[in-house]
Design a protein around this motif. Sequence first.
Motif, PDB file in Angstrom:
ATOM      1  N   LEU A 274       0.828  -1.207   0.000  1.00 51.83           N
ATOM      2  CA  LEU A 274       0.000   0.000   0.000  1.00 51.83           C
ATOM      3  C   LEU A 274       0.858   1.249   0.000  1.00 51.83           C
ATOM      4  CD1 LEU A 274      -3.091  -0.200   2.313  1.00 51.83           C
ATOM      5  CD2 LEU A 274      -2.963  -0.067  -0.129  1.00 51.83           C
ATOM      6  N   ALA A 278       0.906   4.173  -2.781  1.00 48.88           N
ATOM      7  CA  ALA A 278       0.732   5.598  -2.488  1.00 48.88           C
ATOM      8  C   ALA A 278       1.894   6.404  -3.049  1.00 48.88           C
ATOM      9  CB  ALA A 278       0.618   5.822  -0.977  1.00 48.88           C
ATOM     10  N   ARG A 281       1.561   6.670  -6.848  1.00 47.99           N
ATOM     11  CA  ARG A 281       0.527   7.567  -7.332  1.00 47.99           C
ATOM     12  C   ARG A 281       0.823   9.008  -6.964  1.00 47.99           C
ATOM     13  NH1 ARG A 281      -4.129   5.253  -9.560  1.00 47.99           N
ATOM     14  NH2 ARG A 281      -3.667   3.047  -9.796  1.00 47.99           N
ATOM     15  N   SER A 282       1.740   9.224  -6.051  1.00 48.15           N
ATOM     16  CA  SER A 282       1.992  10.587  -5.613  1.00 48.15           C
ATOM     17  C   SER A 282       2.878  11.292  -6.624  1.00 48.15           C
ATOM     18  CB  SER A 282       2.668  10.554  -4.246  1.00 48.15           C
ATOM     19  OG  SER A 282       3.156  11.814  -3.916  1.00 48.15           O
ATOM     20  N   CYS A 283       2.592  12.555  -6.877  1.00 46.34           N
ATOM     21  CA  CYS A 283       3.374  13.259  -7.890  1.00 46.34           C
ATOM     22  C   CYS A 283       4.492  14.036  -7.228  1.00 46.34           C
ATOM     23  CB  CYS A 283       2.485  14.164  -8.706  1.00 46.34           C
ATOM     24  SG  CYS A 283       1.476  15.231  -7.712  1.00 46.34           S
TER      25      CYS A 283
ATOM     26  N   VAL B 233       3.144  13.353  -0.070  1.00 49.94           N
ATOM     27  CA  VAL B 233       2.043  12.575  -0.620  1.00 49.94           C
ATOM     28  C   VAL B 233       1.087  13.581  -1.215  1.00 49.94           C
ATOM     29  CG1 VAL B 233       0.152  11.045  -0.077  1.00 49.94           C
ATOM     30  CG2 VAL B 233       2.317  10.750   1.041  1.00 49.94           C
ATOM     31  N   ALA B 234       1.055  13.662  -2.531  1.00 48.56           N
ATOM     32  CA  ALA B 234       0.225  14.667  -3.191  1.00 48.56           C
ATOM     33  C   ALA B 234      -0.476  14.005  -4.346  1.00 48.56           C
ATOM     34  CB  ALA B 234       1.082  15.830  -3.693  1.00 48.56           C
ATOM     35  N   GLY B 235      -1.660  14.491  -4.648  1.00 52.04           N
ATOM     36  CA  GLY B 235      -2.436  13.842  -5.697  1.00 52.04           C
ATOM     37  C   GLY B 235      -3.588  13.115  -5.038  1.00 52.04           C
ATOM     38  N   ALA B 238      -3.217   9.240  -4.389  1.00 50.27           N
ATOM     39  CA  ALA B 238      -2.147   8.922  -3.437  1.00 50.27           C
ATOM     40  C   ALA B 238      -2.587   9.272  -2.027  1.00 50.27           C
ATOM     41  CB  ALA B 238      -0.878   9.675  -3.806  1.00 50.27           C
ATOM     42  N   VAL B 241      -5.074   6.651  -0.741  1.00 55.93           N
ATOM     43  CA  VAL B 241      -4.450   5.361  -0.421  1.00 55.93           C
ATOM     44  C   VAL B 241      -3.640   5.477   0.856  1.00 55.93           C
ATOM     45  CG1 VAL B 241      -2.749   3.691  -1.190  1.00 55.93           C
ATOM     46  CG2 VAL B 241      -4.401   4.556  -2.797  1.00 55.93           C
ATOM     47  N   ALA B 242      -2.881   6.578   0.992  1.00 56.10           N
ATOM     48  CA  ALA B 242      -2.072   6.756   2.198  1.00 56.10           C
ATOM     49  C   ALA B 242      -2.965   6.875   3.428  1.00 56.10           C
ATOM     50  CB  ALA B 242      -1.198   8.002   2.049  1.00 56.10           C
ATOM     51  N   HIS B 245      -4.184   3.469   4.337  1.00 58.18           N
ATOM     52  CA  HIS B 245      -3.088   2.711   4.926  1.00 58.18           C
ATOM     53  C   HIS B 245      -2.903   3.087   6.391  1.00 58.18           C
ATOM     54  CE1 HIS B 245       0.977   1.166   5.486  1.00 58.18           C
ATOM     55  NE2 HIS B 245       1.338   2.380   5.879  1.00 58.18           N
ATOM     56  N   GLU B 319      -9.103  -2.968   2.293  1.00 53.33           N
ATOM     57  CA  GLU B 319      -8.383  -3.545   1.153  1.00 53.33           C
ATOM     58  C   GLU B 319      -9.276  -3.607  -0.076  1.00 53.33           C
ATOM     59  OE1 GLU B 319      -5.462  -5.174   0.214  1.00 53.33           O
ATOM     60  OE2 GLU B 319      -4.454  -4.252   1.915  1.00 53.33           O
ATOM     61  N   ILE B 322      -9.937  -0.144  -1.659  1.00 51.68           N
ATOM     62  CA  ILE B 322      -8.821   0.353  -2.475  1.00 51.68           C
ATOM     63  C   ILE B 322      -8.757  -0.424  -3.779  1.00 51.68           C
ATOM     64  CG2 ILE B 322      -6.331   0.572  -2.619  1.00 51.68           C
ATOM     65  CD1 ILE B 322      -6.236   1.010   0.305  1.00 51.68           C
ATOM     66  N   ILE B 326      -9.998   2.087  -6.690  1.00 52.01           N
ATOM     67  CA  ILE B 326      -8.834   2.807  -7.189  1.00 52.01           C
ATOM     68  C   ILE B 326      -8.083   1.976  -8.215  1.00 52.01           C
ATOM     69  CG2 ILE B 326      -6.728   3.993  -6.540  1.00 52.01           C
ATOM     70  CD1 ILE B 326      -7.941   4.557  -3.869  1.00 52.01           C
ATOM     71  N   ILE B 327      -7.691   0.774  -7.816  1.00 47.46           N
ATOM     72  CA  ILE B 327      -6.833   0.002  -8.716  1.00 47.46           C
ATOM     73  C   ILE B 327      -7.634  -0.525  -9.901  1.00 47.46           C
ATOM     74  CG2 ILE B 327      -5.290  -1.956  -8.875  1.00 47.46           C
ATOM     75  CD1 ILE B 327      -4.708  -1.648  -5.955  1.00 47.46           C
ATOM     76  N   SER B 356      -2.175  10.813 -11.813  1.00 41.76           N
ATOM     77  CA  SER B 356      -1.738   9.418 -11.815  1.00 41.76           C
ATOM     78  C   SER B 356      -2.581   8.599 -12.776  1.00 41.76           C
ATOM     79  CB  SER B 356      -1.827   8.856 -10.399  1.00 41.76           C
ATOM     80  OG  SER B 356      -3.127   9.017  -9.880  1.00 41.76           O
TER      81      SER B 356
END
Lengths: 444, 539
Positions: A274, A278, A281-283, B233-235, B238, B241-242, B245, B319, B322, B326-327, B356
């Motif tokens: 995970l 993350a 996907r993070s830019c 962690v940007a977007g 992301a 998901v973070a 998590h 799980e 996500i 997302i996936i 993304s």
Amino acid sequence: MELQAVLMAAGGGSRMTDLTYNTPKAMLPVGNKPLMWYPLNLLEKVGFEEVIVITTKEVQKAMSTDLKIKDVKMKLDVVSIQEDGDMGTADALRHIQPKIKTDILVLSCDLITDVALHEVVDLFRAHNATMAMLMSKAHEFTETVPGQKGKKKTAEQRDFVGVDKSGKRLLFMANEADLEDGLSIRKSIMRKHPRMLIKTGLVDAHLYCLKKAVVDFLTENKSISSIRGELVPYLVRKQFSKTVNSQKLKDDTDDQTQEKNDGPLLISSRDEPLLQLAQERSCWNDHRGDMSEAYHGGKLRCYVHIMDQGLCCRVNTLAAYIEVNRLAPKLFEEPSVHPSADISERCQMGSDSIIGAVCHIADKTSIKRSTIGNFTTVKEKVKVTNSIIMHGVTIEEGCNIQGSVICSNAVIGRGADLKYCLVGNGQHIEPEGKSKTNILSNGQ
Amino acid sequence: MADSGVIDGPGRKDEIERAKSEGKDLTKEEKQRLRKEKKQQKKIKEKKDDKASQENEKEKKPVTSAAPASQPPTQPTVQKAPSAVPATAPVSVPASEASVPADKPTKTKAELKAERRARQEAERASKQTKKGETGQQAATSKPKAPPSDLQPVVKRLPEHIQVDNPDVLKKLAKKLERQQIPLRSDYGYKVSLFSHLHQYSRKAPLTQQLSIPSTVIHPAIVRLGLQYSHGIVAGSNARSVALLHAFKQVIRDYTTPQNEELSRDLVNKLKPYISFLNQCRPLSASMGNAIKYIKKEISNIPSNCKEDEAKNKLLNCIESYINEKIILAGVAIAKCAIEKQKISDGDVILVYGCSSLVNHILCKAFEKNRKFRVIVVDSRPRLEGKEALRRLVQKGISCTYVLISAVSYILPEVSKVFLGAHALLANGYVMSRVGTSQIALVAKAFNVPVLVCCETYKFCDRVQTDSFVSNELDDPDDLIVTRKGTTPLEGWENESSLGLLNLVYDVTPPDFVDLVITELGMIPCTSVPVVLRVKNVDQ
């Protein structure tokens, strides 16, 4: 729980034996507080509730009687180790490994600083680093050191510290002693970080945030005995080693044994996929200009926070001790004269002097820029300038003490004249004795 | 006692008058509650008595025997108020009512009678207030359909867009104090058009005011908050998901305290964490939807479920969320876009910033051997396009890189524009990185089709038609750049008439968007409310 604090207080003070042959380094008075009180105070201010203190039996006994340490509200879990031992700091960590349940913050007892600890810990948290440490720009010591004839500076071994463009990521760390032919930097590092700043004028504060995996790694690798000397350079080098970065399984036996050794270091958390997702996907990327992902795909990262303002001092030499006695009291807003001290009215006391508890200062004395310890007696017509007087000292009439360090329980006879001297524990200076730039002690 | 009746009477009238004076606020709350109460009237009546006794145990006011009875009519209103609603109006009412009966001396003889009578009065009062409220509604508001037919609920203004209102700030400060979370202070001069939004500085992180081994907030959440505020962690994807998590770690480390139920206590535990994350960086729409989903899953856990089972169930839910939203959604969107010939040979595709999802689609299309080239448009101060460029070039796609100022120059070459979205609003507007609406506008002028790619979990039921009313202000110091040793904007804080504005999002009208590609298929922008309605019915 997030972090456990470990305070290393078993050091011997090998570079200032004149001061430490009788008093253990951790209990040396600085501004009338024991040296180890300062890091404990730093931890308490930030919010720690428990500290594991690794120390010797002697210090443990002294701690139990010291008032200032009893004032500390945190729970101190004291672990005592053998005094004679060649137990290095890493050996000590190995010794307390069963107590360690989370990431640790290791401190040395001789660190006096007013750093904002969150700066170091934030680097550790935000980048999921394996190690984060604190360093500070070194300041020249301006005071004359007793016993030092002239301004001879011993050429201390310099530390070469390489950081990246942002000044936060630690790329290279070596001591001059280890570099025989010259500074060599691996190509792999240059490829990943083409701009590296190498600094030499930095003081290592011996404050490290380490992941729990590092402690587990230490239990498997018993050859590492010192954190600063061996573990930190090892971790810094390991950031760029091939086995850490490559994800292919290697069949060579050599690599396998090395992987076994590094195994604990690379243990990934349960939800690694995970976290990977993350990050994918993070830019965000920590560097620009080449084709690799954030952190160059490396899992082991070392960070450093370099303080340029504020006080950060390690008390491991006599010069540092004197400097710190000057600066440390300014960190706290405490009255310079202890309420229980008995000072006569005709005493001239400068505002930057500190008088300890239960002192007797008689008439016609002049005390300027000095620190006077607890239970000290100063008789008439004494002139004390720029000096450090520890506990239980008796100074008879008419003495003139300048730029000196008088250790505990010493007696200075009548009319003595001491300039830039160091008087050891329990020494007696004869009346009318004159001494200049001398170290008068039993020890060594 | 006769006294209780007399005092309760004016108390009731006070409540109605206060309700009138609070005006639309309470009536709308009452609308919500009326609807729910009509469906569950019997259950509410049973629970009222239980809750009344529970509330009195929790509240530390010195409540006399008559007071508990008078509190039930206001308790349900307090409990069911949404968390964003300032609860001062309902709270002040029970406070006043509690103080009124508290003045009476307790008499043992008539205590029981008083209790019984007070309870009857209270139930009569609640029925009357309901009737009174509906009466008021009919009188004051325009003739509307009966409340049960109205689906979308009118929401209150959220706190984060009312920063220039000192009352709202005070309420926020109180709420944070209660949750033991430090308040982050605003930084720098705010441009007047955006003075209703928060503006924080990255150099003053929230962790400054937290204790270092953080005990109030779980360490995983502190780490996440730091990563948000530093931009690590940007977007949209992301961040979600973070977040999930981190929630997994929180759930793993959670133990139910005694006398508490996991379904209720865990939700309460998550609330301060969410406030903390909100303070670090305002929550995105996708994060908001993920949080709603988790809270629903937690509160749906049956009370007889064992703790380990419940925790496992929750972890599996996360799980699967996500995975599905997302996936797999990303895979489906890519498949849809490629198979329906949205990316064909010879195409010149323009992308903006680093999305993304769009990167994923382009990489998949390249793997399927479509011949196309990409033009990456980038803008300051984030310069996210560089990261998108790196990812595409690494795959082998031939790319061109321009800044947004060159967009009208490069558009004649472009055959399609692919945009990512932060959120899709209920009126069909697309909320995305600032600059997206510019590109859509210019593309429309050149007659180039604009396709937005967005997963359905980013659809939110907010409505916005401009980028001013709700936005995010990033650190203004990001705009300062040093070129050749000089920093022109160095002392900008000292210039009284200079303000730096660093907007993060903007809103694109649906007229400029030709198609939205979701995992449900290709829909026009205006079908977003349909998707939302279908989702709500499913749940």
